[in-house]
Design a protein around this motif. Structure first.
Motif, PDB file in Angstrom:
ATOM      1  N   GLN A   2      44.760 -38.508  13.449  1.00  0.00           N
ATOM      2  CA  GLN A   2      44.806 -38.372  11.985  1.00  0.00           C
ATOM      3  C   GLN A   2      45.579 -37.130  11.557  1.00  0.00           C
ATOM      4  N   ILE A   3      45.490 -36.087  12.362  1.00  0.00           N
ATOM      5  CA  ILE A   3      46.234 -34.871  12.034  1.00  0.00           C
ATOM      6  C   ILE A   3      47.723 -35.147  12.198  1.00  0.00           C
ATOM      7  N   ALA A   4      48.069 -35.806  13.302  1.00  0.00           N
ATOM      8  CA  ALA A   4      49.482 -36.091  13.555  1.00  0.00           C
ATOM      9  C   ALA A   4      50.075 -36.948  12.449  1.00  0.00           C
ATOM     10  N   ARG A   8      41.029 -27.512  15.296  1.00  0.00           N
ATOM     11  CA  ARG A   8      42.017 -28.156  16.170  1.00  0.00           C
ATOM     12  C   ARG A   8      43.427 -27.694  15.808  1.00  0.00           C
ATOM     13  N   ILE A   9      43.684 -27.628  14.499  1.00  0.00           N
ATOM     14  CA  ILE A   9      45.019 -27.194  14.060  1.00  0.00           C
ATOM     15  C   ILE A   9      45.278 -25.770  14.546  1.00  0.00           C
ATOM     16  N   THR A  26      43.238 -17.770  18.859  1.00  0.00           N
ATOM     17  CA  THR A  26      42.647 -18.266  17.622  1.00  0.00           C
ATOM     18  C   THR A  26      41.707 -17.167  17.132  1.00  0.00           C
ATOM     19  N   PHE A  27      41.196 -17.355  15.933  1.00  0.00           N
ATOM     20  CA  PHE A  27      40.349 -16.327  15.351  1.00  0.00           C
ATOM     21  C   PHE A  27      38.957 -16.883  15.108  1.00  0.00           C
ATOM     22  N   GLN A  28      37.990 -15.964  15.149  1.00  0.00           N
ATOM     23  CA  GLN A  28      36.605 -16.376  14.952  1.00  0.00           C
ATOM     24  C   GLN A  28      36.429 -16.976  13.561  1.00  0.00           C
ATOM     25  N   ARG A  29      36.933 -16.231  12.536  1.00  0.00           N
ATOM     26  CA  ARG A  29      36.966 -16.813  11.197  1.00  0.00           C
ATOM     27  C   ARG A  29      38.350 -17.394  11.018  1.00  0.00           C
ATOM     28  N   SER A  30      38.408 -18.675  10.689  1.00  0.00           N
ATOM     29  CA  SER A  30      39.681 -19.387  10.635  1.00  0.00           C
ATOM     30  C   SER A  30      40.732 -18.609   9.840  1.00  0.00           C
ATOM     31  N   ARG A  31      41.906 -18.511  10.400  1.00  0.00           N
ATOM     32  CA  ARG A  31      43.002 -17.841   9.713  1.00  0.00           C
ATOM     33  C   ARG A  31      44.147 -18.814   9.489  1.00  0.00           C
ATOM     34  N   LEU A  32      43.824 -19.990   8.984  1.00  0.00           N
ATOM     35  CA  LEU A  32      44.884 -20.927   8.629  1.00  0.00           C
ATOM     36  C   LEU A  32      45.347 -20.621   7.212  1.00  0.00           C
ATOM     37  N   MET A  33      46.583 -21.004   6.913  1.00  0.00           N
ATOM     38  CA  MET A  33      47.074 -20.913   5.541  1.00  0.00           C
ATOM     39  C   MET A  33      46.736 -22.245   4.888  1.00  0.00           C
ATOM     40  N   LEU A  34      45.644 -22.253   4.110  1.00  0.00           N
ATOM     41  CA  LEU A  34      45.070 -23.528   3.702  1.00  0.00           C
ATOM     42  C   LEU A  34      45.917 -24.290   2.688  1.00  0.00           C
ATOM     43  N   ASP A  35      46.689 -23.587   1.847  1.00  0.00           N
ATOM     44  CA  ASP A  35      47.495 -24.370   0.883  1.00  0.00           C
ATOM     45  C   ASP A  35      48.838 -24.771   1.468  1.00  0.00           C
ATOM     46  N   GLN A  36      49.086 -24.405   2.714  1.00  0.00           N
ATOM     47  CA  GLN A  36      50.326 -24.877   3.320  1.00  0.00           C
ATOM     48  C   GLN A  36      50.055 -26.019   4.284  1.00  0.00           C
ATOM     49  N   THR A  37      51.128 -26.731   4.618  1.00  0.00           N
ATOM     50  CA  THR A  37      50.918 -27.945   5.404  1.00  0.00           C
ATOM     51  C   THR A  37      50.478 -27.615   6.824  1.00  0.00           C
ATOM     52  N   VAL A  38      49.929 -28.637   7.471  1.00  0.00           N
ATOM     53  CA  VAL A  38      49.562 -28.512   8.876  1.00  0.00           C
ATOM     54  C   VAL A  38      50.789 -28.071   9.672  1.00  0.00           C
ATOM     55  N   PHE A  39      51.922 -28.694   9.353  1.00  0.00           N
ATOM     56  CA  PHE A  39      53.130 -28.371  10.113  1.00  0.00           C
ATOM     57  C   PHE A  39      53.523 -26.909   9.945  1.00  0.00           C
ATOM     58  N   ASP A  40      53.478 -26.410   8.705  1.00  0.00           N
ATOM     59  CA  ASP A  40      53.827 -24.999   8.481  1.00  0.00           C
ATOM     60  C   ASP A  40      52.923 -24.088   9.307  1.00  0.00           C
TER      61      ASP A  40
END
Lengths: 258, 399
Positions: A143-145, A162-163, A84-98
């Protein structure tokens, strides 16, 4: 028993700056290491070198039988190192699943043929992955699931963390690197996240974890062994209680006035 | 606790997919296309202005009114109904306007530019590779059609070769595009476009500044330019072109949508959104950018080949920077990544200036104001891309 990860003499120089100075670090199967040290001591650099984002200047990195020294990020990722990364590197406009799927893509069928024409194989893999992602996220927060196909950006900070952890876990890695999972979270949230992680730990006894953390409480609860870095050098290695008492560690953290 | 943030999203009642919902979707889509058909056909300024006003109203309502948002949600939940209704509407428009040369020419042009926009979608909206040389690859397709059109090679194959040629020429650009990022990669493609145009101008084999004639498209022995009637009906020879162009767009649409709703789509989005995360999780950035760039250029090349055959000629001016910008504008105005958006934007950008001919130079002012207004009020385009939702695939899947 030979360790899962063995780094020896690992050195990273940026021009004149030696960010990692001949580090010898080994991590056993199923072991949890707490990696601590003041800001700029080289913790994140160590992760970046281990995951192939930086090419190390010298040393050796071995993941079981596999030589990972100066390999590409792709090869290292496929070898079973996730982070994981210190600063979140999620793709925020894409779904949790993606986002979670990204963690498994290295092992999935990515041929154009099955994307365009032979969709059966793709659909099978998709169903499996959806099931796996559902099971994984449910463990951290139901809730995420239940909202797997909502944009990741619509979740709270702790859920995003968590994601990110689920994304790192979905590919069944052998070594998990967590870079300051408590950053930006309250004490309660941090504790909840650690509970989840410890519970998960029990089910994956072989997974080795290296955790960078400033929150000493987290380190105490979760780590089997601690390593302290300062100016890219390892200045301490041992159990948490010994770390607290260690003179040199105190000096590194609090300054060497007396 | 996190549920509050999740509330305003897709309608939760997709389970109640009654025929009523599908009917509403079909009616909405048919109505939109009917409006488009009228716009294509309209000749009086009053009609054009009224249709434009209706168009603006529709997009405002879709956003501001609950019913509008609901219908948008339903349309997103029933892509099959949308696509089927759209296909039937296009056929109906083509049938109704079967004798109108100019209208059908515009319809074909919209479809071919939308096809090119589909290629750009792969490149820019998915993989994040900028391409400011769309018109250059479009022209490459047309030049291949000019060179091979009269050789006896079946024209369907010529289209394919044109696509291949555009992809191969794109290889020249691949290394610099992969090694640069953002504005720099954009500059590389701009330079390529200018270079190609200059090359075409001085190259005598390719006709120099005058360009070349392109033989008209023929399919299984049927020369499109000689079609004057179908059954009992007199038709324009642009009718088969309009239909073929729409078919080509349908194919491009199918390919792009399939890629988007597969792991390849996830990989491309990851490469665009975050190269660091993508490579840590084992994706090769170069592989995916190259795949999108080559496939995209192939689509643009095929569309360009058919466009050249329809026009009957191609010259270096087809590769001009302005046309590349028009393709990009279609992409951005429509909403990056949404191909129906690209169709609507292609109509706005290609048709509206033509329809406002009568007010002469003022038309460009009105056109510019419209584009600015759209991007002011809908900064992510007329029809922003929806998030990828695999749940439909899983439910209807092989479990």
């Amino acid at each position: 028993m030979s360790p899962l990860l063995a780094c020896s003499g690992l050195t990273m120089r940026f021009g004149g700056l030696t960010a990692l100075d001949a580090l010898d670090i080994s991590v056993g199967k199923g072991e949890t290491i707490g990696l601590v040290g003041p800001n700029g001591s080289g913790k994140t650099t160590f992760f970046n070198v281990l995951t192939g984002l930086y090419k190390p200047s010298a040393g050796a990195v071995q993941l079981e039988a596999q030589d990972l020294f100066a390999r590409s990020a792709q090869e290292i990722g496929r070898a079973g190192v996730a982070r994981t990364f210190q600063r979140s590197r999620l793709m925020l406009d894409q779904t949790v699943f993606d986002n979670i799927a990204l963690g498994a893509l290295g092992r999935l069928d990515l041929s154009l043929l099955s994307a365009l024409v032979l969709r059966g194989r793709f659909r099978r893999q998709l169903s499996e992955l959806v099931e796996r992602a559902t099971a994984l996220t449910r463990r951290f927060n139901p809730q995420i699931a239940a909202n797997l196909f909502k944009p990741a950006g619509s979740f709270t900070m702790i859920d995003r963390r968590r994601i990110e952890i689920c994304r790192a876990l979905v590919g069944a890695p052998r070594l998990l690197l967590l870079d300051e999972p408590s950053a930006g979270m309250t004490h309660e949230e941090t504790r909840a996240l650690m509970d989840d992680l410890l519970a998960f730990r029990e089910e994956m006894p072989d997974l080795a974890i290296v955790l960078v953390e400033h929150e000493m409480d987290v380190i105490r609860r979760i780590s089997d062994r601690c390593i302290v870095l300062n100016f890219g050098k390892k200045i301490f290695e041992g159990p948490f209680d010994a770390l607290i008492a260690d003179r040199e560690v105190q000096t590194a953290y609090l300054g060497g006035a007396q | 606790m996190s549920m509050a943030d999740l509330a305003p999203s897709l309608p939760a009642d997709t389970a109640r997919t009654g025929g009523l919902a599908r009917l509403a979707v079909a009616a909405t889509v048919a109505l939109l296309f009917a409006g488009g058909g009228f716009l294509l056909h309209a000749e009086q300024q009053g009609q054009v202005i009224a249709l434009l006003a209706a168009f603006v109203a529709v997009f405002a309502l879709a956003e501001k009114v609950p019913v509008g948002r609901r219908i948008v949600g339903l349309c997103r939940a029933h892509p099959g109904t949308v696509n089927l209704t759209a296909a039937l509407s296009i056929l109906a428009i083509a049938a109704a306007l079967r004798e109108e040369h100019y209208t059908l020419l515009m319809m074909a042009t919209v479809a071919l530019f939308a096809t090119a926009a589909a290629g750009l979608t792969l490149q820019m909206a998915f993989a994040g590779v900028p391409n400011f040389a769309g018109a250059a690859f479009f022209a490459v397709g047309a030049y291949v059609a000019a060179l091979l059109g009269h050789t006896g090679i079946p024209h369907l194959l010529v289209l394919l070769i044109a696509g291949l040629a555009a992809a191969v020429l794109g290889l020249v650009l691949l290394l610099p595009v992969l090694r640069t990022r953002g504005h720099y990669a954009a500059l590389v493609t701009i330079a390529f476009g200018l270079l190609l145009r200059a090359f075409l101008e001085v190259n005598d084999v390719l006709g120099g500044p005058q360009g070349m004639k392109v033989k008209s498209f023929s399919l299984f022995g049927l020369d499109f330019s000689r079609v004057t009637e179908i059954g009992p009906y007199d038709v324009s020879f642009y009718l088969p072109y309009a239909l073929a162009s729409c078919a080509l767009f349908a194919l491009a649409f199918f390919l792009v949508r399939r890629l988007e709703t597969s792991f390849v789509g996830v990989a491309l989005d990851a490469v665009r959104s975050d190269e660091v995360a993508a490579s840590v999780f084992g994706l090769s950035i170069a592989r995916w950018k190259a795949t999108a760039f080559l496939l995209g250029n192939a689509m643009i090349g095929v569309a360009g080949a058919l466009y050249g055959m329809m026009n009957g000629f191609v010259n270096p001016n087809s590769a001009n920077f302005g046309d590349s910008l028009i393709m990009l504008s279609i992409l951005v105005l429509g909403g990056l990544g949404n191909l129906w958006g690209a169709v609507v934007a292609a109509v706005v950008i290609l048709v509206i200036p033509e329809k406002l001919q009568a007010i002469q130079e003022f038309r460009l002012i009105i056109f510019a104001l419209l584009v600015i207004a759209i991007l002011r009020f809908r900064p992510s385009g007329l029809m922003p891309r929806a998030v990828r939702d695999f749940s439909a695939l899983v439910k209807g899947g092989s479990r």
